[in-house]
Design a protein around this motif. Sequence first.
Motif, PDB file in Angstrom:
ATOM      1  N   PRO A  97       0.817  -1.211   0.000  1.00  0.00           N
ATOM      2  CA  PRO A  97       0.000   0.000   0.000  1.00  0.00           C
ATOM      3  C   PRO A  97       0.853   1.265   0.000  1.00  0.00           C
ATOM      4  CG  PRO A  97      -0.905  -1.585   1.536  1.00  0.00           C
ATOM      5  CD  PRO A  97       0.400  -2.153   1.041  1.00  0.00           C
ATOM      6  N   LYS A  98       0.375   2.282  -0.683  1.00  0.00           N
ATOM      7  CA  LYS A  98       1.002   3.619  -0.794  1.00  0.00           C
ATOM      8  C   LYS A  98       2.222   3.632  -1.713  1.00  0.00           C
ATOM      9  CE  LYS A  98      -1.638   5.182   2.684  1.00  0.00           C
ATOM     10  NZ  LYS A  98      -2.933   4.670   2.312  1.00  0.00           N
ATOM     11  N   ASN A  99       2.619   2.474  -2.223  1.00  0.00           N
ATOM     12  CA  ASN A  99       3.831   2.385  -3.034  1.00  0.00           C
ATOM     13  C   ASN A  99       3.571   2.623  -4.514  1.00  0.00           C
ATOM     14  OD1 ASN A  99       6.484   2.104  -2.442  1.00  0.00           O
ATOM     15  ND2 ASN A  99       6.491  -0.117  -2.339  1.00  0.00           N
ATOM     16  N   LYS A 108     -10.896   4.038   0.297  1.00  0.00           N
ATOM     17  CA  LYS A 108     -10.985   5.384  -0.254  1.00  0.00           C
ATOM     18  C   LYS A 108     -10.230   5.481  -1.564  1.00  0.00           C
ATOM     19  CE  LYS A 108      -7.481   8.129   1.855  1.00  0.00           C
ATOM     20  NZ  LYS A 108      -7.204   9.216   2.751  1.00  0.00           N
ATOM     21  N   ALA A 109     -10.515   6.559  -2.273  1.00  0.00           N
ATOM     22  CA  ALA A 109      -9.826   6.840  -3.531  1.00  0.00           C
ATOM     23  C   ALA A 109      -8.955   8.076  -3.330  1.00  0.00           C
ATOM     24  CB  ALA A 109     -10.850   7.085  -4.640  1.00  0.00           C
ATOM     25  N   LEU A 110      -7.843   8.140  -4.069  1.00  0.00           N
ATOM     26  CA  LEU A 110      -6.990   9.332  -4.028  1.00  0.00           C
ATOM     27  C   LEU A 110      -7.555  10.419  -4.923  1.00  0.00           C
ATOM     28  CD1 LEU A 110      -3.374   7.920  -4.368  1.00  0.00           C
ATOM     29  CD2 LEU A 110      -4.512   8.719  -2.319  1.00  0.00           C
ATOM     30  N   ASP A 114      -4.089   3.919  -4.274  1.00  0.00           N
ATOM     31  CA  ASP A 114      -2.693   3.503  -4.065  1.00  0.00           C
ATOM     32  C   ASP A 114      -2.611   2.258  -3.195  1.00  0.00           C
ATOM     33  OD1 ASP A 114      -3.318   4.552  -1.614  1.00  0.00           O
ATOM     34  OD2 ASP A 114      -1.656   5.983  -1.541  1.00  0.00           O
ATOM     35  N   GLU A 115      -3.749   1.599  -3.037  1.00  0.00           N
ATOM     36  CA  GLU A 115      -3.741   0.275  -2.423  1.00  0.00           C
ATOM     37  C   GLU A 115      -4.948  -0.449  -2.983  1.00  0.00           C
ATOM     38  OE1 GLU A 115      -4.469   0.126   1.834  1.00  0.00           O
ATOM     39  OE2 GLU A 115      -5.231   2.158   1.753  1.00  0.00           O
ATOM     40  N   GLY A 116      -4.913  -1.744  -2.950  1.00  0.00           N
ATOM     41  CA  GLY A 116      -6.023  -2.479  -3.525  1.00  0.00           C
ATOM     42  C   GLY A 116      -6.498  -3.563  -2.585  1.00  0.00           C
ATOM     43  N   ASN A 133      -9.316  -6.184  -1.199  1.00  0.00           N
ATOM     44  CA  ASN A 133     -10.202  -7.074  -1.947  1.00  0.00           C
ATOM     45  C   ASN A 133     -11.461  -6.323  -2.408  1.00  0.00           C
ATOM     46  OD1 ASN A 133     -11.440  -9.319  -2.997  1.00  0.00           O
ATOM     47  ND2 ASN A 133     -11.968 -10.193  -1.022  1.00  0.00           N
ATOM     48  N   ARG A 134     -11.692  -6.284  -3.720  1.00  0.00           N
ATOM     49  CA  ARG A 134     -12.868  -5.623  -4.325  1.00  0.00           C
ATOM     50  C   ARG A 134     -13.034  -4.187  -3.835  1.00  0.00           C
ATOM     51  NH1 ARG A 134     -16.169  -9.080  -7.095  1.00  0.00           N
ATOM     52  NH2 ARG A 134     -18.085  -7.981  -6.608  1.00  0.00           N
ATOM     53  N   HIS A 135     -11.911  -3.510  -3.663  1.00  0.00           N
ATOM     54  CA  HIS A 135     -11.809  -2.160  -3.100  1.00  0.00           C
ATOM     55  C   HIS A 135     -12.820  -1.180  -3.722  1.00  0.00           C
ATOM     56  CE1 HIS A 135      -8.858   0.911  -1.319  1.00  0.00           C
ATOM     57  NE2 HIS A 135      -9.796   1.654  -1.887  1.00  0.00           N
ATOM     58  N   ILE A 136     -12.756  -1.011  -5.031  1.00  0.00           N
ATOM     59  CA  ILE A 136     -13.580   0.002  -5.700  1.00  0.00           C
ATOM     60  C   ILE A 136     -15.055  -0.397  -5.671  1.00  0.00           C
ATOM     61  CG2 ILE A 136     -14.034   1.112  -7.929  1.00  0.00           C
ATOM     62  CD1 ILE A 136     -10.957   1.039  -8.370  1.00  0.00           C
ATOM     63  N   ARG A 137     -15.343  -1.665  -5.922  1.00  0.00           N
ATOM     64  CA  ARG A 137     -16.748  -2.115  -5.889  1.00  0.00           C
ATOM     65  C   ARG A 137     -17.357  -1.905  -4.496  1.00  0.00           C
ATOM     66  NH1 ARG A 137     -17.950  -4.789 -10.593  1.00  0.00           N
ATOM     67  NH2 ARG A 137     -16.185  -5.590 -11.761  1.00  0.00           N
TER      68      ARG A 137
END
Length: 192
Positions: A75-77, A110-112, A131-133, A135-139
């Motif tokens: 994350p953040k990388n 969250k989204a950047l 900047d991190e993912g 599981n099914r982050h965006i959904r």
Amino acid sequence: MNATPSDSRELFALNKPKGYLVTRSDDLGRKTVYDLLPEWAFKEGWMPIGRLDLESKGLLLFTTNSKINHALTTPKNCIKVYEIWVRGHVSDEHIAEALKGVESPQGLLKALEVVKMGMGGAKTKLRIIIDEGKNRHIRRLFGALKDPKFGTPLKVLELCRISIGSFKLDIKSAQWRFLSVEEEKLLIKNLD
């Protein structure tokens, strides 16, 4: 492996279509990303960097190098960019909430950056940067937001990853290619 001298020995990209699992094998006999790749990718242990769920499509990188894998999934990388279609009208309030973040069982989602790209009927097209993912982050992030008119959760109908770090998707669906040595250097130069 038919790599040229200018090809990376560490990374290749696949444009994953919908309907393929990101796994080495599936007990239910469903199609996996390895069905789209040459046999050596499976035999030599090339592993996907991160995931895209069954219904998602777009850029997936593969490597045999665990250091690169770790660096690109920490994350953040590494910035990842997606284009999505959401059912319903995404308001400025929704965008503000997505940027602030919503609590979920997976932690804060969250989204950047969220950019409204257009509308089509009752759907909104967005470009999302994370900047991190998880599981099914965006959904899950959009599923936690409600349509003000109907009170129902927003639903991501389509999701396509278009870039990871400095590397932008430039191949047709179900195609793959090695990154060039230059592309590899650019992608991993800022990673620890």
